[in-house]
Scaffold this motif. Structure first.
Motif, PDB file in Angstrom:
ATOM      1  N   SER A  33      76.482  98.383  26.417  1.00  0.00           N
ATOM      2  CA  SER A  33      77.961  98.009  25.960  1.00  0.00           C
ATOM      3  C   SER A  33      77.649  96.840  24.954  1.00  0.00           C
ATOM      4  N   ASN A  34      76.260  96.409  24.563  1.00  0.00           N
ATOM      5  CA  ASN A  34      75.978  95.467  23.412  1.00  0.00           C
ATOM      6  C   ASN A  34      74.574  95.887  23.069  1.00  0.00           C
ATOM      7  N   SER A  35      74.687  96.216  21.522  1.00  0.00           N
ATOM      8  CA  SER A  35      73.320  96.738  21.183  1.00  0.00           C
ATOM      9  C   SER A  35      72.156  95.487  21.051  1.00  0.00           C
ATOM     10  N   ASP A  36      72.543  94.527  21.429  1.00  0.00           N
ATOM     11  CA  ASP A  36      71.462  93.350  21.508  1.00  0.00           C
ATOM     12  C   ASP A  36      70.563  93.708  22.553  1.00  0.00           C
ATOM     13  N   SER A  37      71.045  94.379  23.384  1.00  0.00           N
ATOM     14  CA  SER A  37      70.180  94.855  24.858  1.00  0.00           C
ATOM     15  C   SER A  37      69.418  96.096  24.485  1.00  0.00           C
ATOM     16  N   ALA A  38      69.849  96.887  23.372  1.00  0.00           N
ATOM     17  CA  ALA A  38      69.237  98.199  23.123  1.00  0.00           C
ATOM     18  C   ALA A  38      67.567  98.226  23.162  1.00  0.00           C
ATOM     19  N   THR A  39      67.148  97.394  22.385  1.00  0.00           N
ATOM     20  CA  THR A  39      65.713  97.523  22.366  1.00  0.00           C
ATOM     21  C   THR A  39      64.878  97.277  23.677  1.00  0.00           C
ATOM     22  N   GLY A  40      65.357  96.447  24.584  1.00  0.00           N
ATOM     23  CA  GLY A  40      64.946  96.413  25.801  1.00  0.00           C
ATOM     24  C   GLY A  40      65.343  97.459  26.773  1.00  0.00           C
ATOM     25  N   ALA A  41      66.543  98.026  26.618  1.00  0.00           N
ATOM     26  CA  ALA A  41      66.894  99.193  27.317  1.00  0.00           C
ATOM     27  C   ALA A  41      66.047 100.362  26.899  1.00  0.00           C
ATOM     28  N   LEU A  42      65.694 100.601  25.678  1.00  0.00           N
ATOM     29  CA  LEU A  42      64.792 101.595  25.603  1.00  0.00           C
ATOM     30  C   LEU A  42      63.475 101.492  25.795  1.00  0.00           C
ATOM     31  N   ASN A  43      63.119 100.267  25.899  1.00  0.00           N
ATOM     32  CA  ASN A  43      61.584  99.883  26.672  1.00  0.00           C
ATOM     33  C   ASN A  43      61.761 100.261  28.175  1.00  0.00           C
ATOM     34  N   ASN A  44      62.785  99.988  28.929  1.00  0.00           N
ATOM     35  CA  ASN A  44      63.002 100.103  30.169  1.00  0.00           C
ATOM     36  C   ASN A  44      62.793 101.755  30.351  1.00  0.00           C
ATOM     37  N   ILE A  45      63.774 102.472  29.581  1.00  0.00           N
ATOM     38  CA  ILE A  45      63.686 103.737  29.622  1.00  0.00           C
ATOM     39  C   ILE A  45      62.222 104.664  29.541  1.00  0.00           C
ATOM     40  N   ARG A  46      61.621 103.997  28.467  1.00  0.00           N
ATOM     41  CA  ARG A  46      60.065 104.620  28.488  1.00  0.00           C
ATOM     42  C   ARG A  46      59.258 104.094  29.746  1.00  0.00           C
ATOM     43  N   ASN A  47      59.457 103.154  30.289  1.00  0.00           N
ATOM     44  CA  ASN A  47      58.642 102.541  31.476  1.00  0.00           C
ATOM     45  C   ASN A  47      59.171 103.226  32.481  1.00  0.00           C
ATOM     46  N   HIS A  48      60.630 103.468  32.872  1.00  0.00           N
ATOM     47  CA  HIS A  48      61.141 104.524  33.742  1.00  0.00           C
ATOM     48  C   HIS A  48      60.413 105.835  33.694  1.00  0.00           C
ATOM     49  N   LEU A  49      60.334 106.510  32.573  1.00  0.00           N
ATOM     50  CA  LEU A  49      59.708 107.800  32.473  1.00  0.00           C
ATOM     51  C   LEU A  49      58.284 107.846  32.737  1.00  0.00           C
ATOM     52  N   ALA A  50      57.753 106.727  32.405  1.00  0.00           N
ATOM     53  CA  ALA A  50      56.394 106.646  32.538  1.00  0.00           C
ATOM     54  C   ALA A  50      56.013 106.715  34.198  1.00  0.00           C
ATOM     55  N   ALA A  51      56.795 105.952  34.840  1.00  0.00           N
ATOM     56  CA  ALA A  51      56.713 105.894  36.287  1.00  0.00           C
ATOM     57  C   ALA A  51      57.456 107.022  37.299  1.00  0.00           C
ATOM     58  N   SER A  52      58.338 107.772  36.555  1.00  0.00           N
ATOM     59  CA  SER A  52      59.206 108.873  37.047  1.00  0.00           C
ATOM     60  C   SER A  52      59.425 109.868  36.142  1.00  0.00           C
ATOM     61  N   PRO A  53      58.447 110.815  35.534  1.00  0.00           N
ATOM     62  CA  PRO A  53      58.572 111.804  34.477  1.00  0.00           C
ATOM     63  C   PRO A  53      59.922 112.575  34.548  1.00  0.00           C
ATOM     64  N   SER A  54      60.110 112.886  35.705  1.00  0.00           N
ATOM     65  CA  SER A  54      61.110 113.930  35.931  1.00  0.00           C
ATOM     66  C   SER A  54      62.457 113.592  36.151  1.00  0.00           C
TER      67      SER A  54
END
Length: 140
Positions: A33-54
């Motif tokens: 709900s705030n793009s200030d957190s977008a960079t961190g969120a995108l990094n979290n998603i990359r890390n999430h997919l690295a740990a749980s690719p499916s």
């Protein structure tokens, strides 16, 4: 006795296979709900997919959270968001934008990155994903 062991091994193999096949897919909605957190969120998603690719991941944005999905948007260090968004979309991540926000802010849908899909309401989409599709909610 050998026949018994054979059938026991087959039964064990079938049980293991069905347990693997029956494992539910992890489904997660990331709420921005705030793009200030977008960079961190995108990094979290990359890390999430690295740990749980499916994992199935949907990013729902509204309010100021849609800004990183506007064409030409850059993060605080000056890097464009379009590249990481496209990379994540190529890995199956879905990006959804609130139409109410677009209307209230008078932003034409043509200004959005091509990976973004418009939904009538961001908060209603989050609720629907949780209630109807069993998504887990994360707010980075």
């Amino acid at each position: 006795m050998k026949l018994f062991r054979f059938f026991a091994a087959m039964l064990l193999a079938l049980c293991a296979a069905s347990a693997i096949a029956a494992a539910p897919q992890v489904k997660v909605v990331y709420h921005i709900s705030n793009s200030d957190s977008a960079t961190g969120a995108l990094n979290n998603i990359r890390n999430h997919l690295a740990a749980s690719p499916s994992a199935r991941i949907v990013v729902v944005t509204h309010g100021a959270g849609i800004d990183f999905l506007i064409d030409g948007a850059k993060n605080p260090t000056g890097n464009p968001y379009d590249v990481p968004v496209q990379e994540l979309a190529d890995r199956g991540v879905e990006f959804r934008v609130c139409k109410n926000t677009l209307d209230a802010r008078k932003i034409d849908k043509s200004k959005l990155l091509p990976e973004a899909r418009i939904v009538p309401s961001g908060v209603a989409e989050i609720a629907r994903l949780q209630a109807e599709e069993g998504f887990v909610y994360l707010k980075p």
